[in-house]
Design a protein around this motif. Structure first.
Motif, PDB file in Angstrom:
ATOM      1  N   LEU A 148      48.133  44.349  54.251  1.00  0.00           N
ATOM      2  CA  LEU A 148      47.522  44.429  55.414  1.00  0.00           C
ATOM      3  C   LEU A 148      48.663  44.738  56.500  1.00  0.00           C
ATOM      4  N   ARG A 149      48.693  45.679  57.348  1.00  0.00           N
ATOM      5  CA  ARG A 149      49.560  46.143  58.174  1.00  0.00           C
ATOM      6  C   ARG A 149      49.075  46.145  59.357  1.00  0.00           C
ATOM      7  N   LEU A 150      49.728  45.464  60.602  1.00  0.00           N
ATOM      8  CA  LEU A 150      49.282  45.341  61.934  1.00  0.00           C
ATOM      9  C   LEU A 150      50.349  46.162  62.583  1.00  0.00           C
ATOM     10  N   LYS A 151      50.189  47.313  63.367  1.00  0.00           N
ATOM     11  CA  LYS A 151      51.138  48.043  64.043  1.00  0.00           C
ATOM     12  C   LYS A 151      50.915  48.472  65.520  1.00  0.00           C
ATOM     13  N   ASN A 152      52.069  48.180  66.367  1.00  0.00           N
ATOM     14  CA  ASN A 152      51.945  48.689  67.531  1.00  0.00           C
ATOM     15  C   ASN A 152      52.253  50.190  67.469  1.00  0.00           C
ATOM     16  N   LEU A 153      51.393  50.930  67.790  1.00  0.00           N
ATOM     17  CA  LEU A 153      51.861  52.423  67.821  1.00  0.00           C
ATOM     18  C   LEU A 153      51.919  52.808  69.254  1.00  0.00           C
ATOM     19  N   SER A 154      52.955  52.483  69.780  1.00  0.00           N
ATOM     20  CA  SER A 154      53.219  52.779  71.213  1.00  0.00           C
ATOM     21  C   SER A 154      53.392  54.331  71.635  1.00  0.00           C
ATOM     22  N   LEU A 155      53.661  55.217  70.719  1.00  0.00           N
ATOM     23  CA  LEU A 155      53.358  56.581  70.813  1.00  0.00           C
ATOM     24  C   LEU A 155      52.183  57.003  71.126  1.00  0.00           C
ATOM     25  N   ALA A 156      51.195  56.454  70.039  1.00  0.00           N
ATOM     26  CA  ALA A 156      49.765  56.683  70.313  1.00  0.00           C
ATOM     27  C   ALA A 156      49.119  55.763  71.371  1.00  0.00           C
ATOM     28  N   HIS A 157      49.828  54.893  71.786  1.00  0.00           N
ATOM     29  CA  HIS A 157      49.221  54.015  72.985  1.00  0.00           C
ATOM     30  C   HIS A 157      47.953  53.045  72.408  1.00  0.00           C
ATOM     31  N   THR A 158      48.203  52.592  71.031  1.00  0.00           N
ATOM     32  CA  THR A 158      47.326  51.961  70.688  1.00  0.00           C
ATOM     33  C   THR A 158      47.775  50.856  69.676  1.00  0.00           C
ATOM     34  N   VAL A 159      46.998  49.966  68.959  1.00  0.00           N
ATOM     35  CA  VAL A 159      47.324  49.020  67.979  1.00  0.00           C
ATOM     36  C   VAL A 159      46.544  49.230  66.843  1.00  0.00           C
ATOM     37  N   ALA A 213      56.277  40.473  56.076  1.00  0.00           N
ATOM     38  CA  ALA A 213      57.494  41.192  56.717  1.00  0.00           C
ATOM     39  C   ALA A 213      57.429  41.555  58.148  1.00  0.00           C
ATOM     40  N   ARG A 214      58.317  41.434  58.914  1.00  0.00           N
ATOM     41  CA  ARG A 214      58.275  41.934  60.250  1.00  0.00           C
ATOM     42  C   ARG A 214      59.373  43.072  60.771  1.00  0.00           C
ATOM     43  N   MET A 215      58.656  43.783  61.033  1.00  0.00           N
ATOM     44  CA  MET A 215      59.608  45.150  61.258  1.00  0.00           C
ATOM     45  C   MET A 215      59.632  45.377  63.143  1.00  0.00           C
ATOM     46  N   PRO A 216      60.422  44.788  63.713  1.00  0.00           N
ATOM     47  CA  PRO A 216      60.504  45.033  65.140  1.00  0.00           C
ATOM     48  C   PRO A 216      60.944  46.620  65.506  1.00  0.00           C
ATOM     49  N   GLY A 217      60.856  46.686  66.903  1.00  0.00           N
ATOM     50  CA  GLY A 217      61.131  47.958  67.239  1.00  0.00           C
ATOM     51  C   GLY A 217      60.105  48.769  67.975  1.00  0.00           C
ATOM     52  N   GLU A 218      60.329  50.079  68.283  1.00  0.00           N
ATOM     53  CA  GLU A 218      59.539  50.764  69.203  1.00  0.00           C
ATOM     54  C   GLU A 218      58.065  50.864  68.325  1.00  0.00           C
ATOM     55  N   ALA A 219      57.998  50.909  67.209  1.00  0.00           N
ATOM     56  CA  ALA A 219      56.720  51.019  66.414  1.00  0.00           C
ATOM     57  C   ALA A 219      56.812  49.556  65.622  1.00  0.00           C
ATOM     58  N   ALA A 220      56.770  48.555  66.282  1.00  0.00           N
ATOM     59  CA  ALA A 220      56.712  47.157  65.588  1.00  0.00           C
ATOM     60  C   ALA A 220      55.574  47.309  64.563  1.00  0.00           C
ATOM     61  N   GLU A 221      55.699  46.472  63.430  1.00  0.00           N
ATOM     62  CA  GLU A 221      54.804  46.419  62.434  1.00  0.00           C
ATOM     63  C   GLU A 221      55.093  44.846  61.696  1.00  0.00           C
ATOM     64  N   ILE A 222      53.748  44.394  61.524  1.00  0.00           N
ATOM     65  CA  ILE A 222      53.719  43.059  60.827  1.00  0.00           C
ATOM     66  C   ILE A 222      53.104  43.334  59.565  1.00  0.00           C
ATOM     67  N   ARG A 223      53.372  42.676  58.312  1.00  0.00           N
ATOM     68  CA  ARG A 223      52.983  43.008  57.113  1.00  0.00           C
ATOM     69  C   ARG A 223      52.538  41.660  56.262  1.00  0.00           C
ATOM     70  N   TRP A 224      51.203  41.606  55.920  1.00  0.00           N
ATOM     71  CA  TRP A 224      50.765  40.664  54.951  1.00  0.00           C
ATOM     72  C   TRP A 224      50.623  41.337  53.571  1.00  0.00           C
ATOM     73  N   ALA A 225      51.391  41.015  52.647  1.00  0.00           N
ATOM     74  CA  ALA A 225      51.394  41.607  51.410  1.00  0.00           C
ATOM     75  C   ALA A 225      50.751  40.825  50.254  1.00  0.00           C
TER      76      ALA A 225
END
Length: 165
Positions: free
Chosen positions: A129-140, A111-123
């Motif tokens: 496993l989820r990789l998240k761009n936590l732009s509001l928290a300013h980290t990955v 799964a690929r979830m674009p947007g402000e808090a983009a997320e990529i998933r490997w089920a």
């Protein structure tokens, strides 16, 4: 930003494949052994969560759960960046680079979830496993989460989106 750091390709691959290959009880009481395996420091433990330093400082990692059973391992894989355009670009670049590295090691995301808090998933059969761009928290962040708890989280997000909660 001087001194800003994110995991290298080799480091993120080692972490992602290490999490993916974990064979453990998912009991919170066993988190210290997992922490030792990955060279994380246990900072505090409570009944339903364990705070970790996974290399990015105080509370840069956590294992959360319910009734003594772990549901997710959440780990910062980049320092906190500034909230300005430069910091956002650094996070976006790190997120894209890490996505490519993990994809090379584990295969195409499920799964690929674009947007402000983009997320990529490997089920996988038991966890995702989820990789998240936590732009509001300013980290990955890299999260390894049981599929049951992720399904519950996704349901609550959808209910909120629909205005049902």
């Amino acid at each position: 930003m001087t001194g800003w750091r994110a995991l290298t390709d080799d480091e993120i691959i080692e972490l992602a494949t290490g999490l993916r290959s974990l064979d453990w009880s998912w009991q919170l009481q066993d988190v210290p052994a997992i922490a030792a395996r990955f060279d994380w420091q246990v900072l505090m433990a409570r009944a339903d969560w364990v705070m970790l330093d996974c290399g990015f400082g105080l509370s840069s990692g956590a294992v959360t759960g319910r009734d003594g059973v772990a549901e997710s391992i959440e780990l910062m894989v980049a320092d906190s960046a500034s909230g300005d355009a430069t910091g956002r670009a650094m996070l976006r670049d790190a997120f894209v680079r890490m996505t490519e590295a993990i994809t090379g090691a584990l295969g195409e995301p499920t799964a690929r979830m674009p947007g402000e808090a983009a997320e990529i998933r490997w089920a996988f059969p038991e966890a995702t496993l989820r990789l998240k761009n936590l732009s509001l928290a300013h980290t990955v962040q890299l999260t390894y989460q049981t599929n049951a708890s992720l399904a519950a989280l996704d349901r609550s997000i959808e209910f909120e989106r629909q205005g049902l909660i």
